[in-house]
Design a protein around this motif. Structure first.
Motif, PDB file in Angstrom:
ATOM      1  N   VAL A  13       1.436  -0.947   0.054  1.00  0.00           N
ATOM      2  CA  VAL A  13       0.144   0.054   0.004  1.00  0.00           C
ATOM      3  C   VAL A  13       0.540   0.955   0.420  1.00  0.00           C
ATOM      4  O   VAL A  13       1.851   1.266   1.084  1.00  0.00           O
ATOM      5  CB  VAL A  13      -0.816  -0.341   0.932  1.00  0.00           C
ATOM      6  N   VAL A  17      -1.897   6.980   0.278  1.00  0.00           N
ATOM      7  CA  VAL A  17      -3.101   5.361   0.523  1.00  0.00           C
ATOM      8  C   VAL A  17      -3.503   5.018   2.040  1.00  0.00           C
ATOM      9  O   VAL A  17      -4.151   5.131   2.403  1.00  0.00           O
ATOM     10  CB  VAL A  17      -3.374   4.335  -0.226  1.00  0.00           C
ATOM     11  N   LEU A  18      -1.970   4.728   2.306  1.00  0.00           N
ATOM     12  CA  LEU A  18      -2.131   4.759   3.723  1.00  0.00           C
ATOM     13  C   LEU A  18      -2.419   4.988   4.978  1.00  0.00           C
ATOM     14  O   LEU A  18      -3.904   4.986   5.938  1.00  0.00           O
ATOM     15  CB  LEU A  18      -0.655   4.001   4.388  1.00  0.00           C
ATOM     16  N   TYR A  21      -6.287   5.876   4.478  1.00  0.00           N
ATOM     17  CA  TYR A  21      -7.286   4.668   5.810  1.00  0.00           C
ATOM     18  C   TYR A  21      -6.513   4.857   7.063  1.00  0.00           C
ATOM     19  O   TYR A  21      -7.975   4.640   7.843  1.00  0.00           O
ATOM     20  CB  TYR A  21      -5.956   3.411   4.913  1.00  0.00           C
ATOM     21  N   ARG A  24      -9.623   7.075   8.265  1.00  0.00           N
ATOM     22  CA  ARG A  24     -10.782   6.971   7.476  1.00  0.00           C
ATOM     23  C   ARG A  24     -11.530   7.555   6.380  1.00  0.00           C
ATOM     24  O   ARG A  24     -12.602   8.101   6.201  1.00  0.00           O
ATOM     25  CB  ARG A  24     -12.193   6.553   8.287  1.00  0.00           C
ATOM     26  N   LEU A  26     -11.563   5.892   2.811  1.00  0.00           N
ATOM     27  CA  LEU A  26     -11.606   5.905   1.644  1.00  0.00           C
ATOM     28  C   LEU A  26     -12.763   4.981   1.267  1.00  0.00           C
ATOM     29  O   LEU A  26     -13.021   4.626   2.695  1.00  0.00           O
ATOM     30  CB  LEU A  26     -10.500   4.320   2.041  1.00  0.00           C
ATOM     31  N   ASP A  30     -12.547   0.122  -1.205  1.00  0.00           N
ATOM     32  CA  ASP A  30     -10.691  -0.310  -0.553  1.00  0.00           C
ATOM     33  C   ASP A  30     -10.083  -0.101   0.252  1.00  0.00           C
ATOM     34  O   ASP A  30      -9.492  -0.658   0.750  1.00  0.00           O
ATOM     35  CB  ASP A  30     -10.684   1.430  -1.086  1.00  0.00           C
ATOM     36  N   GLU A  31     -11.532  -0.104   1.454  1.00  0.00           N
ATOM     37  CA  GLU A  31     -10.868  -0.286   3.094  1.00  0.00           C
ATOM     38  C   GLU A  31     -10.068  -2.150   3.328  1.00  0.00           C
ATOM     39  O   GLU A  31      -9.724  -2.434   4.200  1.00  0.00           O
ATOM     40  CB  GLU A  31     -11.524   0.580   3.778  1.00  0.00           C
ATOM     41  N   HIS A  32     -11.466  -2.398   2.988  1.00  0.00           N
ATOM     42  CA  HIS A  32     -11.491  -3.664   2.953  1.00  0.00           C
ATOM     43  C   HIS A  32     -10.156  -4.571   2.323  1.00  0.00           C
ATOM     44  O   HIS A  32      -9.709  -5.286   2.883  1.00  0.00           O
ATOM     45  CB  HIS A  32     -13.272  -4.594   2.077  1.00  0.00           C
ATOM     46  N   ILE A  34      -7.561  -2.820   2.042  1.00  0.00           N
ATOM     47  CA  ILE A  34      -6.361  -2.690   2.075  1.00  0.00           C
ATOM     48  C   ILE A  34      -5.945  -3.621   3.800  1.00  0.00           C
ATOM     49  O   ILE A  34      -5.091  -4.352   4.235  1.00  0.00           O
ATOM     50  CB  ILE A  34      -6.578  -0.994   2.491  1.00  0.00           C
ATOM     51  N   ASP A  35      -7.756  -3.818   4.150  1.00  0.00           N
ATOM     52  CA  ASP A  35      -7.863  -4.877   5.567  1.00  0.00           C
ATOM     53  C   ASP A  35      -6.877  -6.239   5.030  1.00  0.00           C
ATOM     54  O   ASP A  35      -6.105  -6.591   5.818  1.00  0.00           O
ATOM     55  CB  ASP A  35      -8.669  -5.255   5.678  1.00  0.00           C
ATOM     56  N   LEU A  48       1.266   0.854   9.766  1.00  0.00           N
ATOM     57  CA  LEU A  48       0.013   1.299   9.428  1.00  0.00           C
ATOM     58  C   LEU A  48       0.487   1.353  10.716  1.00  0.00           C
ATOM     59  O   LEU A  48      -0.272   3.229  11.078  1.00  0.00           O
ATOM     60  CB  LEU A  48      -0.561  -0.173   9.691  1.00  0.00           C
TER      61      LEU A  48
END
Length: 87
Positions: A13, A17-18, A21, A24, A26, A30-32, A34-35, A48
């Motif tokens: 990532v 973008v991080l 993320y 919060r 995104l 997209d969040e999912h 990255i998860d 992170l």
């Protein structure tokens, strides 16, 4: 069957973008994604944690600024009430 982790072009990532993320900012999809990636990637987990620590420090600094500003306003107000200040 669970979805496969998303592959990112650079393998991880990207920092911007991080940061989004962590904030919060995104879309849920997209969040999912990255998860899923973070669960599998030690490097992104470390990055992170650093991003979350930076956010915590920023929040604390803003709370301190607010508290100091509030204290300064109270002192100015008290100064006006007691007549100790020059007007």
């Amino acid at each position: 069957m669970s979805p496969e982790p998303v592959e990112f072009p650079t393998g991880c990532v990207d920092d911007e973008v991080l940061e989004l993320y962590v904030l919060r900012r995104l879309p849920p999809k997209d969040e999912h994604q990255i998860d899923l990636h973070i669960m599998e990637c030690d490097d992104c987990q470390s990055r992170l944690r650093v991003a979350e620590e930076r956010l915590d420090l920023l929040k604390q600094a803003l709370r301190d600024i607010k508290a100091n500003a509030t204290s300064a306003l109270v002192l100015v107000d008290l100064d006006g009430i007691t007549g100790d200040g020059e007007h």
